[in-house]
Write an enzyme that holds these catalytic residues in place. Structure first.
Site, PDB file in Angstrom:
ATOM      1  N   ARG A 103       0.819  -1.212   0.000  1.00 53.90           N
ATOM      2  CA  ARG A 103       0.000   0.000   0.000  1.00 53.90           C
ATOM      3  C   ARG A 103       0.856   1.267   0.000  1.00 53.90           C
ATOM      4  O   ARG A 103       0.478   2.293   0.568  1.00 53.90           O
ATOM      5  CB  ARG A 103      -0.964   0.022   1.194  1.00 53.90           C
ATOM      6  CG  ARG A 103      -2.016  -1.079   1.137  1.00 53.90           C
ATOM      7  CD  ARG A 103      -2.956  -0.999   2.319  1.00 53.90           C
ATOM      8  NE  ARG A 103      -3.860  -2.145   2.352  1.00 53.90           N
ATOM      9  CZ  ARG A 103      -4.523  -2.552   3.443  1.00 53.90           C
ATOM     10  NH1 ARG A 103      -4.364  -1.916   4.584  1.00 53.90           N
ATOM     11  NH2 ARG A 103      -5.318  -3.599   3.384  1.00 53.90           N
ATOM     12  N   ARG A 154      -3.324   6.586  -0.085  1.00 52.75           N
ATOM     13  CA  ARG A 154      -3.847   7.722   0.660  1.00 52.75           C
ATOM     14  C   ARG A 154      -2.816   8.463   1.508  1.00 52.75           C
ATOM     15  O   ARG A 154      -3.057   9.593   1.927  1.00 52.75           O
ATOM     16  CB  ARG A 154      -5.003   7.257   1.553  1.00 52.75           C
ATOM     17  CG  ARG A 154      -6.238   6.856   0.771  1.00 52.75           C
ATOM     18  CD  ARG A 154      -7.274   6.225   1.665  1.00 52.75           C
ATOM     19  NE  ARG A 154      -6.838   4.927   2.165  1.00 52.75           N
ATOM     20  CZ  ARG A 154      -7.502   4.218   3.085  1.00 52.75           C
ATOM     21  NH1 ARG A 154      -8.605   4.725   3.619  1.00 52.75           N
ATOM     22  NH2 ARG A 154      -7.071   3.049   3.473  1.00 52.75           N
ATOM     23  N   ARG A 182      -5.870  11.500  -8.076  1.00 51.98           N
ATOM     24  CA  ARG A 182      -7.140  10.796  -8.131  1.00 51.98           C
ATOM     25  C   ARG A 182      -8.316  11.749  -8.071  1.00 51.98           C
ATOM     26  O   ARG A 182      -9.351  11.527  -8.732  1.00 51.98           O
ATOM     27  CB  ARG A 182      -7.229   9.786  -6.977  1.00 51.98           C
ATOM     28  CG  ARG A 182      -8.251   8.704  -7.248  1.00 51.98           C
ATOM     29  CD  ARG A 182      -8.421   7.779  -6.077  1.00 51.98           C
ATOM     30  NE  ARG A 182      -9.793   7.810  -5.606  1.00 51.98           N
ATOM     31  CZ  ARG A 182     -10.218   7.267  -4.480  1.00 51.98           C
ATOM     32  NH1 ARG A 182      -9.369   6.678  -3.669  1.00 51.98           N
ATOM     33  NH2 ARG A 182     -11.484   7.341  -4.139  1.00 51.98           N
ATOM     34  N   ASP A 195      -6.875  -3.212  -6.748  1.00 55.16           N
ATOM     35  CA  ASP A 195      -7.593  -3.674  -5.564  1.00 55.16           C
ATOM     36  C   ASP A 195      -7.991  -5.117  -5.811  1.00 55.16           C
ATOM     37  O   ASP A 195      -8.174  -5.528  -6.962  1.00 55.16           O
ATOM     38  CB  ASP A 195      -8.831  -2.814  -5.306  1.00 55.16           C
ATOM     39  CG  ASP A 195      -9.498  -3.157  -3.982  1.00 55.16           C
ATOM     40  OD1 ASP A 195      -9.110  -2.578  -2.952  1.00 55.16           O
ATOM     41  OD2 ASP A 195     -10.388  -4.032  -3.971  1.00 55.16           O
TER      42      ASP A 195
END
Length: 346
Positions: free
Chosen positions: A28, A32, A41, A77
């Protein structure tokens, strides 16, 4: 590319010559925690971003640019293949993946889309995104990514995130034939997704099983291992290392290796030297800095990093990673500094 430090470690070719520092990337790492990710995004939905080639490529490359990690991990994902196959699924903010119609009966499995030429064509945006990413990364390897059958099928059965996976574990026991048919469908889905990434240029793959720690070893061997093996088998004829990682899966390291992994990821709950005693001799490992240290002092972080390097020193190859994914609240500079520290160790 084949001489990249990360690939040499993944092949178990740890050298004693000019470069003996362990390569590093973070699960990851694209996401974010990065302001450039949020900017790129914008308002695009997560799953839409995953299948927009230029955007997925840009997001994949961002952490390599910023942190100087030794690999990119393809931005995706675990439910992207299901969406490409035609299932209704979305990622709800603050919740996670949610399916429109849970799959809980034999009739539900019968109604799943056939994975024929339509699915192969639906993978074209993934191939394009990988091609764009590889061109941008240059000599930095790209790791392909897919979700393992147990975790993906669990989302489908539960309908969304679950803390205990009771419906899934019950289905595995009460209707084993239905479970195996569902898991086999997911295995083909994920296997073809991985293969498309490799043929488009990915240099290694990781099969991610985030919920598998909920299972005992016997149930894993009976109901899960054959399907994970089918996914990894989809790329076994291609010259790429195959990483298998599960969360809370210290008791499953041996059977997860038996599923066809050439590298085993270990989360932060088990020391790497202890994992090496369980795994077959010569198995490269990946891991396993506790993500919690990202929120401590530099002294604590670097001490943890040194301990992980020492515990992995006996492996034929060791790729440093976290024991799970980068938390979204992480200060990006902490990761950049941690990478620089790891690269400076000999």
């Amino acid at each position: 590319m084949s001489d990249a430090p990360l690939l040499r470690h993944l092949r178990g070719e740890r050298g004693e010559s000019e470069d003996t520092s362990a390569p590093v990337w973070f699960m990851r790492q694209a996401g974010r925690s990065l302001p450039e990710y949020r900017e790129a995004r914008g308002t695009t939905a997560m799953l839409d971003a995953c299948v927009t080639p230029a955007l997925a490529a840009e997001i994949t490359v961002q952490p390599v640019r910023r942190h100087h990690v030794d690999a990119g991990i393809f931005f995706s994902d675990i439910v992207v293949p299901a969406r490409l196959a035609g299932l209704g699924v979305e990622i709800r903010p603050g919740v996670g993946p949610v399916f429109d119609h849970p799959i809980r009966t034999a009739a539900d499995v019968d109604a799943l889309p056939k994975l024929g030429d339509d699915y192969e064509a639906a993978l074209d945006p993934i191939r394009e995104a990988v091609g764009l990413t590889v061109a941008e990364l240059g000599t930095t390897p790209l790791i392909g990514f897919a979700g393992a059958p147990f975790t993906v099928a669990s989302y489908m059965v539960e309908g969304g995130p679950s803390r205990d996976h009771l419906r899934t574990r019950a289905l595995m026991r009460t209707e084993p034939e239905t479970w195996h048919r569902l898991a086999s469908w997911v295995a083909e889905l994920s296997g073809r997704f991985l293969r498309a990434q490799v043929l488009a240029g990915a240099s290694a793959v990781q099969l991610f099983d985030s919920w598998v720690g909920a299972l005992g070893a016997d149930l894993y061997r009976e109901a899960v291992l054959p399907h994970s093996a089918e996914v990894l088998g989809a790329v076994a004829d291609l010259p790429v290392p195959r990483i298998h990682f599960g969360v809370g899966a210290a008791h499953l390291l041996r059977p997860m290796h038996e599923a066809g992994a050439t590298v085993v990821g270990v989360d932060h709950r088990m020391r790497l030297d202890e994992a090496l005693e369980i795994l077959p001799e010569g198995t490269p490992v990946q891991g396993n800095i506790d993500p919690a240290v990202l929120f401590t002092s530099e002294e604590v972080r670097f001490a943890e990093a040194r301990a992980v390097l020492a515990a992995g020193a006996g492996a034929s190859g060791h790729v440093v990673n976290l024991g799970h994914g980068v938390p979204p609240e992480t200060d990006p500079q902490v990761l950049t500094d941690l990478v620089a520290f790891l690269h400076a160790q000999r």
